[in-house]
Design a protein around this motif. Structure first.
Motif, PDB file in Angstrom:
ATOM      1  N   ASN A 102     -37.045   3.644 -62.980  1.00 48.22           N
ATOM      2  CA  ASN A 102     -37.233   4.432 -61.899  1.00 48.22           C
ATOM      3  C   ASN A 102     -36.107   4.910 -61.355  1.00 48.22           C
ATOM      4  O   ASN A 102     -35.607   4.278 -60.434  1.00 48.22           O
ATOM      5  CB  ASN A 102     -37.915   3.755 -60.753  1.00 48.22           C
TER       6      ASN A 102
ATOM      7  N   SER B 295     -32.512   6.044 -59.534  1.00 44.80           N
ATOM      8  CA  SER B 295     -32.400   6.678 -58.018  1.00 44.80           C
ATOM      9  C   SER B 295     -31.537   7.727 -58.104  1.00 44.80           C
ATOM     10  O   SER B 295     -30.716   7.929 -59.135  1.00 44.80           O
ATOM     11  CB  SER B 295     -31.821   5.584 -57.219  1.00 44.80           C
TER      12      SER B 295
ATOM     13  N   GLU C 124     -28.641   7.733 -56.465  1.00 43.49           N
ATOM     14  CA  GLU C 124     -27.313   7.109 -56.892  1.00 43.49           C
ATOM     15  C   GLU C 124     -27.048   6.938 -58.170  1.00 43.49           C
ATOM     16  O   GLU C 124     -25.982   7.139 -58.763  1.00 43.49           O
ATOM     17  CB  GLU C 124     -27.212   5.742 -56.074  1.00 43.49           C
ATOM     18  N   THR C 125     -27.917   6.384 -59.061  1.00 44.52           N
ATOM     19  CA  THR C 125     -27.778   5.950 -60.587  1.00 44.52           C
ATOM     20  C   THR C 125     -27.569   7.416 -61.117  1.00 44.52           C
ATOM     21  O   THR C 125     -26.724   7.451 -62.206  1.00 44.52           O
ATOM     22  CB  THR C 125     -29.074   5.230 -60.925  1.00 44.52           C
TER      23      THR C 125
ATOM     24  N   ARG D 215     -35.918  10.124 -55.292  1.00 47.17           N
ATOM     25  CA  ARG D 215     -35.673   9.340 -54.173  1.00 47.17           C
ATOM     26  C   ARG D 215     -34.182   8.624 -54.179  1.00 47.17           C
ATOM     27  O   ARG D 215     -33.865   8.161 -55.238  1.00 47.17           O
ATOM     28  CB  ARG D 215     -36.400   8.340 -54.034  1.00 47.17           C
ATOM     29  N   SER D 216     -33.761   8.411 -52.864  1.00 48.51           N
ATOM     30  CA  SER D 216     -32.477   7.426 -52.729  1.00 48.51           C
ATOM     31  C   SER D 216     -33.058   5.902 -52.802  1.00 48.51           C
ATOM     32  O   SER D 216     -34.090   5.744 -52.209  1.00 48.51           O
ATOM     33  CB  SER D 216     -31.776   7.784 -51.498  1.00 48.51           C
ATOM     34  N   GLU D 217     -32.358   5.113 -53.242  1.00 48.95           N
ATOM     35  CA  GLU D 217     -32.579   3.664 -52.948  1.00 48.95           C
ATOM     36  C   GLU D 217     -31.890   3.054 -51.619  1.00 48.95           C
ATOM     37  O   GLU D 217     -32.198   1.908 -51.553  1.00 48.95           O
ATOM     38  CB  GLU D 217     -31.883   2.956 -54.306  1.00 48.95           C
ATOM     39  N   HIS D 218     -31.091   3.934 -51.168  1.00 53.33           N
ATOM     40  CA  HIS D 218     -30.536   3.397 -49.757  1.00 53.33           C
ATOM     41  C   HIS D 218     -31.133   4.060 -48.397  1.00 53.33           C
ATOM     42  O   HIS D 218     -30.941   3.637 -47.452  1.00 53.33           O
ATOM     43  CB  HIS D 218     -28.892   3.517 -49.858  1.00 53.33           C
TER      44      HIS D 218
ATOM     45  N   ARG E  54     -28.100   8.364 -45.982  1.00 53.84           N
ATOM     46  CA  ARG E  54     -27.807   8.662 -47.329  1.00 53.84           C
ATOM     47  C   ARG E  54     -26.161   8.751 -47.749  1.00 53.84           C
ATOM     48  O   ARG E  54     -25.748   9.898 -47.161  1.00 53.84           O
ATOM     49  CB  ARG E  54     -28.563   9.804 -47.890  1.00 53.84           C
TER      50      ARG E  54
END
Length: 186
Positions: free
Chosen positions: A50, A52, A54-55, A90-93, A123
């Motif tokens: 999954n 993110s 960021e990744t 989606r963002s994880e943060h 974000r």
């Protein structure tokens, strides 16, 4: 807008494999350059996991390609993306979702995204490729965005532009905030 948060895993997997092999990097080396676990990259290249925002940004920077190249499906001559459709990441943060609407070509390096935000987080974005520029137009709600030390507040119809190659952030100030983000890459 659709509530389907699933990213386009098969597209991401194929793009990561292609871009990694194109630049001649091993999975281990790309993971190191992107600052992610080798197992995470292996899963993504296998079409599971999954990822993110960021990744995927970190992988794009490590591969020196725009984020869009990792999530964009091959283009057709006429393309329609219905509201709520498209590759949503989606963002994880923060409660932040980006939907790629259009990726640039080799002659016009710009990507168009629909971003959706809720006011329960910020974000924060790491610097993107050198000389990249972000353009934002708010569709609904209120948004604070821009470089870390020079954020601006925008409302419906407001436009702002700022360097994408410096740390910056996006923060919804009202529920249901969304904007169109255009990223230019040199």
């Amino acid at each position: 807008m659709s509530s389907d948060p699933s990213p386009p895993l098969a597209t991401i997997a194929a793009a990561l494999r292609y871009e990694r092999q194109r630049v001649g990097l091993s999975i281990t080396e790309l993971a190191r350059r992107a600052g992610i676990a080798k197992s995470t990259l292996s899963q993504l290249e296998s079409g599971v996991g999954n990822p993110s925002v960021e990744t995927l940004w970190a992988l794009g920077v490590a591969l020196d390609v725009p984020f869009s190249r990792l999530v964009e499906r091959p283009a057709h001559s006429v393309r329609v993306i219905r509201a709520g459709d498209g590759p949503r990441i989606r963002s994880e943060h923060a409660d932040f979702t980006g939907t790629l609407l259009s990726a640039g070509t080799t002659h016009a390096r710009r990507d168009v995204y629909l971003i959706e935000l809720e006011p329960d987080g910020i974000r924060t974005a790491e610097p993107h490729t050198p000389r990249s520029v972000e353009h934002v137009v708010v569709g609904a709600g209120r948004l604070r965005c821009g470089p870390e030390h020079e954020p601006v507040e925008l409302g419906p119809g407001d436009y702002a532009t700022f360097p994408g190659d410096a740390p910056h952030h996006y923060q919804a100030l009202e529920p249901g905030t969304f904007a169109v983000l255009i990223m230019e890459h040199p």
